[in-house]
Design an enzyme around this catalytic site. Structure first.
Site, PDB file in Angstrom:
ATOM      1  N   ARG A  18      58.964   0.867  52.069  1.00 16.76           N
ATOM      2  CA  ARG A  18      59.377   1.810  51.020  1.00 16.76           C
ATOM      3  C   ARG A  18      60.087   2.989  51.678  1.00 16.76           C
ATOM      4  O   ARG A  18      59.733   3.414  52.782  1.00 16.76           O
ATOM      5  CB  ARG A  18      58.164   2.350  50.252  1.00 16.76           C
ATOM      6  CG  ARG A  18      57.624   1.420  49.181  1.00 16.76           C
ATOM      7  CD  ARG A  18      58.575   1.253  48.001  1.00 16.76           C
ATOM      8  NE  ARG A  18      57.971   0.493  46.928  1.00 16.76           N
ATOM      9  CZ  ARG A  18      58.110  -0.833  46.757  1.00 16.76           C
ATOM     10  NH1 ARG A  18      58.849  -1.538  47.599  1.00 16.76           N
ATOM     11  NH2 ARG A  18      57.532  -1.437  45.739  1.00 16.76           N
ATOM     12  N   HIS A  53      67.709  -2.321  48.301  1.00 15.37           N
ATOM     13  CA  HIS A  53      66.331  -2.673  47.917  1.00 15.37           C
ATOM     14  C   HIS A  53      66.300  -4.095  47.341  1.00 15.37           C
ATOM     15  O   HIS A  53      65.814  -4.322  46.223  1.00 15.37           O
ATOM     16  CB  HIS A  53      65.767  -1.665  46.902  1.00 15.37           C
ATOM     17  CG  HIS A  53      64.264  -1.725  46.802  1.00 15.37           C
ATOM     18  ND1 HIS A  53      63.478  -0.611  46.614  1.00 15.37           N
ATOM     19  CD2 HIS A  53      63.407  -2.774  46.868  1.00 15.37           C
ATOM     20  CE1 HIS A  53      62.195  -0.973  46.562  1.00 15.37           C
ATOM     21  NE2 HIS A  53      62.135  -2.296  46.700  1.00 15.37           N
TER      22      HIS A  53
HETATM   23  P1  NAP Z   1      49.676  -5.958  51.527  1.00 18.61           P
HETATM   24  O1  NAP Z   1      49.333  -7.405  51.594  1.00 18.61           O
HETATM   25  O2  NAP Z   1      48.819  -5.051  50.717  1.00 18.61           O
HETATM   26  O3  NAP Z   1      49.773  -5.435  53.030  1.00 18.61           O
HETATM   27  C1  NAP Z   1      49.867  -4.092  53.361  1.00 18.61           C
HETATM   28  C2  NAP Z   1      49.594  -3.952  54.839  1.00 18.61           C
HETATM   29  O4  NAP Z   1      49.775  -2.595  55.218  1.00 18.61           O
HETATM   30  C3  NAP Z   1      48.169  -4.350  55.230  1.00 18.61           C
HETATM   31  O5  NAP Z   1      48.170  -5.038  56.444  1.00 18.61           O
HETATM   32  C4  NAP Z   1      47.486  -3.009  55.394  1.00 18.61           C
HETATM   33  O6  NAP Z   1      46.401  -3.005  56.298  1.00 18.61           O
HETATM   34  C5  NAP Z   1      48.629  -2.192  55.946  1.00 18.61           C
HETATM   35  N1  NAP Z   1      48.400  -0.752  55.750  1.00 18.61           N
HETATM   36  C6  NAP Z   1      48.279  -0.062  54.584  1.00 18.61           C
HETATM   37  N2  NAP Z   1      48.051   1.232  54.820  1.00 18.61           N
HETATM   38  C7  NAP Z   1      48.030   1.372  56.164  1.00 18.61           C
HETATM   39  C8  NAP Z   1      47.818   2.466  57.027  1.00 18.61           C
HETATM   40  N3  NAP Z   1      47.600   3.705  56.548  1.00 18.61           N
HETATM   41  N4  NAP Z   1      47.846   2.256  58.346  1.00 18.61           N
HETATM   42  C9  NAP Z   1      48.058   1.017  58.842  1.00 18.61           C
HETATM   43  N5  NAP Z   1      48.266  -0.079  58.083  1.00 18.61           N
HETATM   44  C10 NAP Z   1      48.255   0.107  56.753  1.00 18.61           C
HETATM   45  O7  NAP Z   1      51.165  -5.767  50.962  1.00 18.61           O
HETATM   46  P2  NAP Z   1      52.381  -6.797  51.062  1.00 18.61           P
HETATM   47  O8  NAP Z   1      52.324  -7.770  49.959  1.00 18.61           O
HETATM   48  O9  NAP Z   1      52.474  -7.301  52.441  1.00 18.61           O
HETATM   49  O10 NAP Z   1      53.598  -5.800  50.750  1.00 18.61           O
HETATM   50  C11 NAP Z   1      53.838  -4.689  51.587  1.00 18.61           C
HETATM   51  C12 NAP Z   1      54.864  -3.751  50.984  1.00 18.61           C
HETATM   52  O11 NAP Z   1      56.159  -4.320  51.075  1.00 18.61           O
HETATM   53  C13 NAP Z   1      54.725  -3.461  49.487  1.00 18.61           C
HETATM   54  O12 NAP Z   1      53.694  -2.509  49.237  1.00 18.61           O
HETATM   55  C14 NAP Z   1      56.096  -2.909  49.158  1.00 18.61           C
HETATM   56  O13 NAP Z   1      56.133  -1.511  49.386  1.00 18.61           O
HETATM   57  C15 NAP Z   1      57.001  -3.607  50.164  1.00 18.61           C
HETATM   58  N6  NAP Z   1      57.919  -4.566  49.517  1.00 18.61           N
HETATM   59  C16 NAP Z   1      59.254  -4.333  49.583  1.00 18.61           C
HETATM   60  C17 NAP Z   1      60.124  -5.228  49.001  1.00 18.61           C
HETATM   61  C18 NAP Z   1      61.608  -5.043  49.120  1.00 18.61           C
HETATM   62  O14 NAP Z   1      62.368  -5.769  48.455  1.00 18.61           O
HETATM   63  N7  NAP Z   1      62.083  -4.150  49.972  1.00 18.61           N
HETATM   64  C19 NAP Z   1      59.645  -6.349  48.320  1.00 18.61           C
HETATM   65  C20 NAP Z   1      58.279  -6.544  48.275  1.00 18.61           C
HETATM   66  C21 NAP Z   1      57.403  -5.640  48.866  1.00 18.61           C
HETATM   67  P3  NAP Z   1      45.086  -3.889  55.999  1.00 18.61           P
HETATM   68  O15 NAP Z   1      45.527  -5.319  56.169  1.00 18.61           O
HETATM   69  O16 NAP Z   1      44.129  -3.492  57.048  1.00 18.61           O
HETATM   70  O17 NAP Z   1      44.672  -3.576  54.605  1.00 18.61           O
HETATM   71  C1  GLV Z   2      59.598  -4.665  45.585  1.00 15.11           C
HETATM   72  O1  GLV Z   2      60.001  -3.696  46.121  1.00 15.11           O
HETATM   73  C2  GLV Z   2      58.232  -5.038  45.482  1.00 15.11           C
HETATM   74  O2  GLV Z   2      57.365  -4.191  45.682  1.00 15.11           O
HETATM   75  O3  GLV Z   2      57.968  -6.229  45.205  1.00 15.11           O
END
Ligand code: NAP
Ligand code: GLV
Length: 315
Positions: A230, A278
């Protein structure tokens, strides 16, 4: 009949409503601001909901995010506290993100910006290409998306490491956890990727201080940044200054503090930067609505749902 509402003031909800009617023909699908009798609405999907809209749904049982992140929902200070929020975890979205991550790691690794420039100028010049085994890729955020990208990069031969709140055990991937292991994670990272969620703890984390702790021992003697998490996580003035003074070798940015990225931003034309709007991992309406329909069916059967976020952690 249960009603389902889309509350997405900044998106055109029409394709989403059509997809939801296809995925769950039994649901009565509504689109804000035409909510009908609000007492009927038991499920809602939203993105940047206006204040007081969600809290004005007295029988709401589950709030669905239309993406993996939930920051656009939690931004509503009037959001009802007791209603669970379920986010997207789906192989289609995960694969799209891994495509983006692998593509950008490879474009930096294989010096595609330099090749593009040479092509524009009609220059035939081969230069040293480095082995993946000599490059360390560090992923901040080893969740659903980070782990999939880590596995795919490891298969390609890169040294892969990840940093998260809690330690992970993933074959071939070095795991670092918590603030106390952040510096150790950074110091041997040549290509830094952020797949962190936007939370108060991660806001502004990508700044000069963090970037200056990355490895300078990689093939380009300066690190590379890829942020698809983000925009709130990055200080764009610091990133530009680090690119200008050589602290950073290059960057791929898919997310920005202000979206759309203002025309005046220097990031658009910076020779070391790749910008995308994005779009690293799009939510495809029918795929996501099919996922939501399955969640609703499970909830109606036995009140269960999966991939609920932890409100205290904001992800
Ligand atoms: P997720 O499964 O919830 O994974 C988040 C990861 O971040 C986990 O490993 C978590 O640690 C870690 N984390 C959170 N807070 C932290 C901190 N303070 N210090 C260290 N590590 C931390 O989420 P996801 O499905 O992988 O998605 C991640 C993010 O990608 C979304 O929240 C979104 O912002 C972004 N995204 C972007 C797009 C785009 O098109 N650009 C699309 C989809 C998602 P733990 O494993 O220990 O909980
Ligand atoms: C996109 O940014 C998502 O969070 O899936």
């Amino acid at each position: 009949m249960s009603a389902f509402a889309f509350v997405t003031p900044t998106w055109d909800a029409a394709p989403w409503a059509a997809a939801m009617r296809q995925a769950a023909p039994h649901l009565n699908v509504r689109v804000w601001p035409n909510m009908g009798h609000v007492n009927d609405i038991q499920y809602a999907a939203c993105w940047l909901p206006p204040a007081n809209v969600m809290t004005g749904l007295p029988n709401l049982k589950v709030i669905f995010s239309l993406g993996a992140g939930v920051d656009a929902i939690l931004a509503d200070p009037t959001l009802p506290r007791h209603v669970p929020i379920v986010r997207v975890v789906d192989p289609d979205l995960t694969n799209r993100m891994s495509e983006f991550i692998v593509m950008h790691v490879l474009m930096h690794h294989r010096q595609q910006l330099r090749l593009n420039e040479n092509q524009r100028n009609g220059i035939w010049q081969a230069f040293t290409q480095h082995a993946a085994k000599d490059v360390s890729v560090g992923i901040m955020g080893l969740g659903v998306l980070g782990q999939d990208a880590a596995r795919k990069l490891e298969v390609m031969g890169f040294q892969v490491r990840g940093w998260s709140r809690s330690a992970k055990v993933i074959a071939g991937v070095d795991s670092f956890a918590g603030p106390e292991q952040l510096n150790e994670f950074l110091k041997d990272t040549d290509i830094l990727i952020s797949l962190l969620p936007a939370t108060p703890e991660t806001d502004g984390i990508i700044n000069r201080d963090l970037l200056s702790k990355l490895s300078r021992a990689g093939p380009f003697a300066a690190p590379i940044l890829i942020n698809a998490g983000r925009g709130r996580q990055q200080n764009e003035n610091d990133i530009l200054a680090c690119l200008d003074d050589g602290t950073l070798y290059g960057a791929s940015l898919d997310v920005f503090t202000q979206e759309p990225l203002p025309k005046t931003s220097r990031l658009w034309n910076h020779p070391k930067v790749m910008v995308s709007p994005h779009s690293a991992a799009d939510s495809e309406p029918l795929t996501i609505c099919t996922y939501i329909a399955a969640q609703i069916a499970a909830f109606q059967k036995d009140k269960s749902h999966s991939n609920q976020i932890d409100r205290k952690l904001s992800y």
